[in-house]
Design a protein around this motif. Structure first.
Motif: not given
Lengths: 202, 202
Positions: A107, A161, A163-165, A168, A173-175, A177
């Motif tokens: 991070r 792309a 990295h974004g998955m 997050l 963040k957002l639900i 996983v």
């Protein structure tokens, strides 16, 4: 090497390792010069005889993280004689695993911003670029008609792309996983990108 | 509403707007309770009569940012009667444009972490989820055989992938990308994902 230089080099290594432990435990926000100085047994001010500034210290820790990531990706590649497409999926999943296992250090690579107006030194940019070969090579095999420039751009997009998955997904963040679900999703999306680009290139 | 309540509501709005200006100018790191209090003309401690804590204040600013993003995406959608695939590309590019135009406020949405152990309140999660409809709907049209759960997962993956491209592109991490080039790349990758997923779904 003179004894003084030797002592300086040892203290510098100790500082970088102390900073690494601190970031691994609490992220960039937890990094305090005073505590690092106490840990390696030197005066607060003496820290800046060992590194130029906090930016350099964080970049040196980042350099170690990138080195380990490089080794991790290389190990993932050598595991099989998969196709280039499958190899890109493996690399993406290995990236996700590395990030999960080294969360705060990974991070910090992205959270760190240089002090206003200061450019990132060339040696640090060079190390980051070096890692792109893991994506570049399979892409170049998959798309032999694309120019080196085009492959570089695609490599960067594909990395961003994934990295974004990972970012997050792991930051929850957002639900939230679960890691297994995230790995499956990354595999589906990387496969889709590869197949979609191949369709376009036909 | 009593005069006291009215004054309280006005001061709270002023606080949120002052925090918004501060984040827009210097990011989350620049947010200081003392300066906000001075700006709206109340005592330092009185700020916490207006909002529960810094987390709530940041989330309230985020709520305004999400509201504007929602309106921005809605405007981008209504521009044409494009196919669902093209619509997903438009939405992705609009997301990129919004982030570029509202860089610090957009960045704060993702940089903010709740204080250790505190969950994000339901109202804030609800607002974030609400925005997914922009991606969910075209995906559901494209893949009528997929379940609502599958579409939700794909929507999150697609968003994360685009977000990664926008984030690394705009942060100028790893080679700076001019905005136009970034928009082109996003369009290529979203198209590839949509076509790659369609191939798989056949």
């Amino acid at each position: 090497m003179s004894k003084t230089l030797e002592r300086h080099a040892k203290l510098r290594d100790a500082l970088i390792l102390a900073a690494e432990r601190s970031i691994a435990a609490g992220g960039l926000g937890a990094l305090k010069t005073r505590e690092l100085a106490r840990e390696i047994g030197c005066a607060n001010g003496a820290v800046y005889n060992l590194v130029e500034d906090m930016d350099e210290l964080i970049l040196r820790v980042g350099s170690r993280t990138l080195g380990r990531l490089d080794a991790f990706l290389t190990a993932a590649e050598s595991e099989s004689s998969a196709s280039s497409g499958e190899r890109l999926v493996r690399i993406a999943i290995a990236y996700c695993d590395f990030a999960a296992q080294n969360f705060e250090l990974w991070r910090a690579l992205f959270e760190h911003r240089m002090q206003r107006g200061k450019p990132t030194p060339d040696w640090a940019i060079g190390e980051q670029m070096e890692l792109f070969r893991h994506i570049y090579r399979p892409l170049a095999t998959l798309f032999p008609k694309k120019s080196a420039q085009e492959i570089s751009v695609t490599a960067r997009s594909l990395f961003s792309a994934v990295h974004g998955m990972v970012a997050l997904g792991l930051e929850q963040k957002l639900i939230a996983v679960p890691l297994d679900a995230l790995r499956t999703e990354i595999s589906i999306i990387v496969k889709a990108i590869v197949n979609g680009l191949a369709l376009e290139a036909q």
